[in-house]
Motif scaffolding. Structure first.
Motif, PDB file in Angstrom:
ATOM      1  N   HIS A 181      22.589 -35.920  31.017  1.00 52.13           N
ATOM      2  CA  HIS A 181      22.699 -37.321  30.610  1.00 52.13           C
ATOM      3  C   HIS A 181      21.332 -37.987  30.774  1.00 52.13           C
ATOM      4  CE1 HIS A 181      22.835 -37.503  34.979  1.00 52.13           C
ATOM      5  NE2 HIS A 181      22.473 -38.766  34.890  1.00 52.13           N
ATOM      6  N   HIS A 202      18.428 -35.487  32.043  1.00 51.11           N
ATOM      7  CA  HIS A 202      18.407 -34.662  33.258  1.00 51.11           C
ATOM      8  C   HIS A 202      19.806 -34.166  33.578  1.00 51.11           C
ATOM      9  CE1 HIS A 202      18.777 -38.898  34.491  1.00 51.11           C
ATOM     10  NE2 HIS A 202      19.491 -38.481  35.527  1.00 51.11           N
ATOM     11  N   LEU A 249      14.908 -38.728  43.183  1.00 49.62           N
ATOM     12  CA  LEU A 249      16.004 -37.870  43.665  1.00 49.62           C
ATOM     13  C   LEU A 249      15.475 -37.023  44.813  1.00 49.62           C
ATOM     14  CD1 LEU A 249      16.849 -36.901  40.035  1.00 49.62           C
ATOM     15  CD2 LEU A 249      18.459 -38.103  41.511  1.00 49.62           C
ATOM     16  N   VAL A 297      26.917 -34.097  37.368  1.00 50.29           N
ATOM     17  CA  VAL A 297      27.539 -35.071  36.463  1.00 50.29           C
ATOM     18  C   VAL A 297      27.258 -34.745  34.995  1.00 50.29           C
ATOM     19  CG1 VAL A 297      27.513 -36.913  38.198  1.00 50.29           C
ATOM     20  CG2 VAL A 297      25.612 -36.734  36.593  1.00 50.29           C
ATOM     21  N   TRP A 335      17.552 -28.738  38.935  1.00 52.89           N
ATOM     22  CA  TRP A 335      17.381 -29.885  38.040  1.00 52.89           C
ATOM     23  C   TRP A 335      16.784 -29.412  36.728  1.00 52.89           C
ATOM     24  CZ3 TRP A 335      19.563 -34.460  38.332  1.00 52.89           C
ATOM     25  CH2 TRP A 335      19.977 -34.932  39.574  1.00 52.89           C
ATOM     26  N   THR A 384      22.172 -35.033  47.600  1.00 53.88           N
ATOM     27  CA  THR A 384      21.020 -35.637  46.927  1.00 53.88           C
ATOM     28  C   THR A 384      21.050 -37.137  47.173  1.00 53.88           C
ATOM     29  OG1 THR A 384      21.171 -33.944  45.220  1.00 53.88           O
ATOM     30  CG2 THR A 384      19.842 -35.881  44.707  1.00 53.88           C
ATOM     31  N   MET A 399      21.868 -44.294  46.183  1.00 50.16           N
ATOM     32  CA  MET A 399      23.128 -43.586  45.907  1.00 50.16           C
ATOM     33  C   MET A 399      23.040 -42.217  46.574  1.00 50.16           C
ATOM     34  SD  MET A 399      24.734 -42.361  42.292  1.00 50.16           S
ATOM     35  CE  MET A 399      23.772 -40.874  42.177  1.00 50.16           C
ATOM     36  N   LEU A 436      30.008 -39.157  44.370  1.00 51.36           N
ATOM     37  CA  LEU A 436      28.823 -40.021  44.318  1.00 51.36           C
ATOM     38  C   LEU A 436      29.174 -41.378  44.920  1.00 51.36           C
ATOM     39  CD1 LEU A 436      29.095 -38.711  41.012  1.00 51.36           C
ATOM     40  CD2 LEU A 436      26.683 -38.838  41.555  1.00 51.36           C
ATOM     41  N   SER A 445      24.912 -38.378  46.820  1.00 53.45           N
ATOM     42  CA  SER A 445      25.944 -37.504  46.250  1.00 53.45           C
ATOM     43  C   SER A 445      26.093 -36.258  47.094  1.00 53.45           C
ATOM     44  CB  SER A 445      25.605 -37.138  44.806  1.00 53.45           C
ATOM     45  OG  SER A 445      24.512 -36.256  44.781  1.00 53.45           O
ATOM     46  N   ASP A 469      19.651 -41.980  32.081  1.00 56.46           N
ATOM     47  CA  ASP A 469      19.945 -43.300  32.643  1.00 56.46           C
ATOM     48  C   ASP A 469      18.898 -44.278  32.112  1.00 56.46           C
ATOM     49  OD1 ASP A 469      21.999 -42.346  34.601  1.00 56.46           O
ATOM     50  OD2 ASP A 469      20.303 -41.279  35.442  1.00 56.46           O
ATOM     51  N   ARG A 501      19.715 -27.812  44.663  1.00 47.84           N
ATOM     52  CA  ARG A 501      20.174 -28.308  43.357  1.00 47.84           C
ATOM     53  C   ARG A 501      19.163 -27.903  42.286  1.00 47.84           C
ATOM     54  NH1 ARG A 501      23.630 -32.373  41.271  1.00 47.84           N
ATOM     55  NH2 ARG A 501      24.166 -33.217  43.291  1.00 47.84           N
ATOM     56  N   SER A 532      19.556 -40.665  45.893  1.00 44.69           N
ATOM     57  CA  SER A 532      18.880 -41.236  44.723  1.00 44.69           C
ATOM     58  C   SER A 532      18.435 -42.653  45.045  1.00 44.69           C
ATOM     59  CB  SER A 532      19.812 -41.327  43.525  1.00 44.69           C
ATOM     60  OG  SER A 532      20.426 -40.103  43.283  1.00 44.69           O
TER      61      SER A 532
END
Ligand code: SIN
Ligand code: CO
Length: 387
Positions: free
Chosen positions: A133, A196, A141, A130, A150, A207, A120, A90, A122, A135, A148, A209
């Motif tokens: 989690h 997520h 995204l 990751v 999700w 991805t 960001m 990332l 990745s 945020d 991916r 972000s």
């Protein structure tokens, strides 16, 4: 105001803001059908090896569900030693380093500049991610290559359970409410605190972000009181010329509380001061320790001479934050990278135009000397640059 093109397909930007922003997730299939990703896997790995670039590697061991976190800068050996699967790289603030990323970021200016954090990017191998989690930030995204999965759902906060002794936040007993597989061009919006988990379903998952930030109340209060406090003399103090005799000297009475509240309000009710603090605070650069000032300072006469030779294309530094506050008719305070500039008359148009457009063309005779003086300061601070 011109009609805002929507990256949400047949959902307008206004509807997105009313119904989804900070409220609930939204999946948009094919939001960016023709997206040419400004950075591919090799460039991303290259960036992650640079000294000033913030990069992380997250490696999962699926056998014991252990997670490992490494911080950059990395080197070729780091990448050569990675397992075949279950890792992700990332890289933060890719837009600061890759000017071609500006076009993508500009599509999200329906949110004020000062709320934007960074882009960001990745890259993940099969199974990489990751972990589940949440945020504290809003994020869009965008899948640019590979696939991916999700998993999304539930609101979490600091008191929610999390797996102990893990270098990354892992929500235990994760049970998503939705599962979507994103393919290139698809976009998913996740509001703050929504759980997520993005797991790569290909060997080449990328991805992007587009992340937003919101200062915490603690940051706001600390920063504002520091800003005000630095300007005050020791004589600005609590006073009580109307002090009345108390039955118990230990009592802190309601008048004392009111007097302190009045002190706070005195500073809070000063719009000029509050807006100056807010603008400087929220436009402070993401990486304040990186010196972005110009290698060689210029003077007004040099800018005027350059304009006499032809138009100039000026660009906002990709890592710079620009905003303004309207102080009155034809008076604005421009904020750029934590500094502020009071502008009036025609200089206001220059200031607001810089806040609206990442690039502007400057012609000779178009701007006053005051406006050009502002540009000289911005050029010398490195907030704008000229090819
Ligand atoms: C990513 O893996 O690209 C996004 C990480 C996140 O969920 O914050
Ligand atoms: Co996240």
């Amino acid at each position: 105001m011109t009609e805002q093109p929507s990256p949400f397909g047949n959902i307008s930007v206004e509807t997105f803001l009313q119904e989804y922003w900070q409220k609930k997730p939204l999946l948009i299939r094919n939001a960016f059908p023709d997206l040419e990703a400004p950075v591919g896997p090799d460039e991303l790995a290259g960036l992650a090896c640079e000294e000033d670039v913030e990069a992380r590697l997250v490696v999962q061991n699926p056998e014991n569900d252990d997670w490992e976190l490494q911080h950059g800068p990395f080197n070729e050996e780091t990448f050569a030693e990675l397992p075949e699967k279950n890792w992700t790289l990332l890289v933060q603030a890719v837009d600061h380093w890759v000017p071609e990323a500006t076009d993508l970021v500009e599509q999200f200016r329906f949110i004020p500049n000062w709320r934007y954090d960074d882009l960001m990017v990745s890259f993940a191998s099969q199974g990489g991610g990751v972990g589940p989690h949440y945020d504290n930030y809003d994020v869009f995204l965008i899948q640019t290559q590979g696939k991916r999965r999700w998993e999304v759902g539930g609101f979490f906060d600091q008191n929610s359970p999390r797996r102990p002794n893990m270098p990354v936040m892992i929500i235990p007993d994760w049970e998503p409410e939705h599962t979507w597989v994103l393919e290139p061009g698809d976009m998913l919006y996740i509001p703050p605190q929504v759980g997520h988990n993005g797991v790569s379903e290909s060997d080449d998952c990328m991805t992007y972000s587009v992340g937003f930030r919101a200062p915490s109340h603690a940051e706001i209060l600390r920063s504002f009181t520091d800003f005000v406090g630095e300007k005050l003399t020791s004589e600005s103090r609590y006073t009580d010329p109307g002090l009345a005799l108390q039955a118990n000297p230990g009592q802190i009475g309601p008048e004392a509380l009111q007097q302190v509240r009045d002190i706070f309000n005195q500073y809070l009710n000063d719009d000029k001061q509050l807006s100056q603090w807010l603008g400087e605070f929220v436009t402070d650069p993401k990486y304040p320790d990186l010196d972005q000032s110009a290698d060689e300072e210029i003077e007004l006469a040099q800018l005027q001479a350059a304009l006499a030779d032809g138009d100039l294309l000026l660009s906002r530094n990709e890592g710079s934050r620009f905003s303004y506050y309207q102080l009155g008719e034809s008076i604005v305070r421009l904020f750029a990278d934590g500094k502020s500039f009071e502008c009036s008359g025609v200089t206001c148009s220059l200031a607001t135009s810089l806040c609206q457009n990442p690039n502007i063309v400057i012609n000779q005779g178009e701007w006053s000397d005051d406006a050009l003086t502002l540009l000289v300061e911005l050029l010398n601070n490195g907030s704008v640059y000229c090819e």
